[in-house]
Design an enzyme around this catalytic site. Structure first.
Site, PDB file in Angstrom:
ATOM      1  N   HIS A 266       0.929   4.352   2.329  1.00  0.00           N
ATOM      2  CA  HIS A 266       1.346   5.207   1.219  1.00  0.00           C
ATOM      3  C   HIS A 266       2.586   6.092   2.037  1.00  0.00           C
ATOM      4  O   HIS A 266       2.131   6.994   2.661  1.00  0.00           O
ATOM      5  CB  HIS A 266       0.254   6.265   0.817  1.00  0.00           C
TER       6      HIS A 266
ATOM      7  N   GLU B  79      -5.476   4.407 -13.010  1.00  0.00           N
ATOM      8  CA  GLU B  79      -4.069   3.812 -13.243  1.00  0.00           C
ATOM      9  C   GLU B  79      -4.306   2.619 -13.967  1.00  0.00           C
ATOM     10  O   GLU B  79      -3.625   2.015 -14.891  1.00  0.00           O
ATOM     11  CB  GLU B  79      -3.385   3.485 -11.755  1.00  0.00           C
TER      12      GLU B  79
END
Length: 413
Positions: free
Chosen positions: A340, A314
């Protein structure tokens, strides 16, 4: 496709608290919602920590009888939706019900009731299976029950795109309004799969952190010592409205949603492409949809899972998209605090991005004690930061190479 779409309400059920104020306060303080798993006996499990929702009582949002037969993830979604509708002061009556819809994302649905029902069949036989088993398990019952309890009779859709589901739901809801198919949408994500099979399954993939002795420091995106993500649960819901609809009823506008990008990696079941190709095209598509240049983005709520590959890839993708302006972009991963939430992540993180714009505060990336040499951007380590924000992006990337990026901005009449 030229209708402007704005955000007028938020609802949150997270490991940091029930309600927007509780969650936002904890985020700004850099608090972690991770602790020891209490839902089941973790003896023999490699990972024994998760980010559970605490102090949630479904009966605070639903009749007790309904609450008793509603799977946890559905109750979270209904509760967050009630809070969002109340925050937006949106009246859903017969005159407008058909023009208000629901789209939510969910990755795994009712895994908890699936596990308990499988045990029931093995131990007591198939005749002991509850008639509510299927309605409690299927992911689309989240938007279904939101519709039933709040009276929204417009488009009703469930999105299942792994960890990008919540973001895809928000983007699809935005486009539904843009196309004129609805005037307002209740949208976001939800997940609740802190269960034996979920934890064992992700352990088998070596995807979860095993920092069991120090749970609050386990989720550490972009840190060189990151060893996996922490499973979280909860729901994040936004009220999106066509600008003219919001203005007509005198709504308070929190932000405007201006960009939505999607892409597919076409690379691997679980790993993003090392060069970040899918992420790059997704972010660029969102920026293009917003009619902006990359240097207009002030803040990115990163996918930032705390896994070795995601955070690195990312970072590479962000550098590729933003070029020389990347040093002017603040980036944080609020998964460092919430864990998450899988299919629910995009909903909660969209809401957090809106709150960052509204309040002029960037939540931190906590536990970033030893930055990875290859993850060398401004990740707002440890402490929240005041900032004059104009535009912000939220990223969500899922297994199977499915990607979603959203761009929000300050509302300017």
């Amino acid at each position: 496709m030229d209708r402007r779409v704005v955000v007028t309400g938020l609802g949150l059920v997270t490991p940091l608290g029930v309600g927007v104020d509780a969650t936002w306060t904890a985020l700004c303080k850099g608090q972690s919602g991770v602790g020891e798993i209490t839902r089941f006996n973790t003896s023999g499990f490699v990972t024994r920590i998760a980010a559970e929702v605490k102090d949630f009582n479904a009966a605070d949002f639903l009749p007790q009888k309904e609450a008793n037969r509603m799977e946890r993830f559905i109750a979270y979604a209904v509760a967050a939706s009630r809070m969002a509708v109340e925050d937006a002061r949106l009246t859903i009556d017969k005159t407008r019900a058909n023009r208000i819809g629901v789209i939510t994302g969910c990755g795994l649905g009712g895994l908890e009731v699936l596990e308990t029902t499988a045990r029931t069949i093995q131990e007591k036989g198939p005749k002991r299976v509850s008639p509510f088993f299927i309605p409690m398990m299927i992911g689309n019952m989240a938007p279904g029950m939101i519709s039933i309890h709040l009276g929204a009779k417009g488009p009703n859709i469930s999105v299942s795109t792994a960890c990008a589901a919540g973001a895809h739901a928000v983007g699809d809801a935005c486009n539904t309004i843009r196309r004129g198919q609805a005037d307002a949408m209740i949208t976001g994500g939800v997940e609740s799969v802190i269960t034996p099979t979920c934890v064992a399954g992700f352990n088998a993939m070596k995807a979860l952190s095993t920092r069991n002795d120090d749970p609050e420091r386990a989720s550490r995106p972009f840190d060189r010592d990151r060893d996996g993500f922490v499973v979280g649960e909860g729901s994040g819901i936004l009220i999106l409205e066509a600008l003219d609809h919001a203005l007509e009823r005198g709504a308070t506008i929190l932000a405007e949603i201006v960009g939505y990008g999607q892409s597919g990696d076409g690379y691997h079941m679980t790993s993003p492409s090392p060069d970040g190709d899918g992420m790059i095209r997704c972010m660029q598509a969102a920026i293009d949809d917003a009619g902006l240049l990359p240097d207009a983005i002030d803040y990115i709520n990163a996918h930032g899972t705390s896994t070795p590959l995601n955070d690195l890839y990312e970072t590479r993708a962000i550098k590729a998209v933003f070029g020389e302006s990347v040093r002017n972009v603040a980036i944080s991963s609020t998964k460092s605090m919430t864990g998450h939430l899988l299919g629910g992540a995009g909903g909660i993180e969209s809401a957090i991005t809106v709150l960052a714009l509204k309040n002029g505060i960037i939540p931190p990336t906590i536990n970033l004690d030893h930055p990875d040499d290859e993850c060398d951007l401004d990740y707002v380590p440890h402490a929240a930061r005041k900032a004059d924000l104009s535009c912000a992006m939220s990223n969500s990337f899922g297994f199977g190479g499915t990607n979603a990026s959203l761009v929000f901005k300050q509302y300017i009449p």
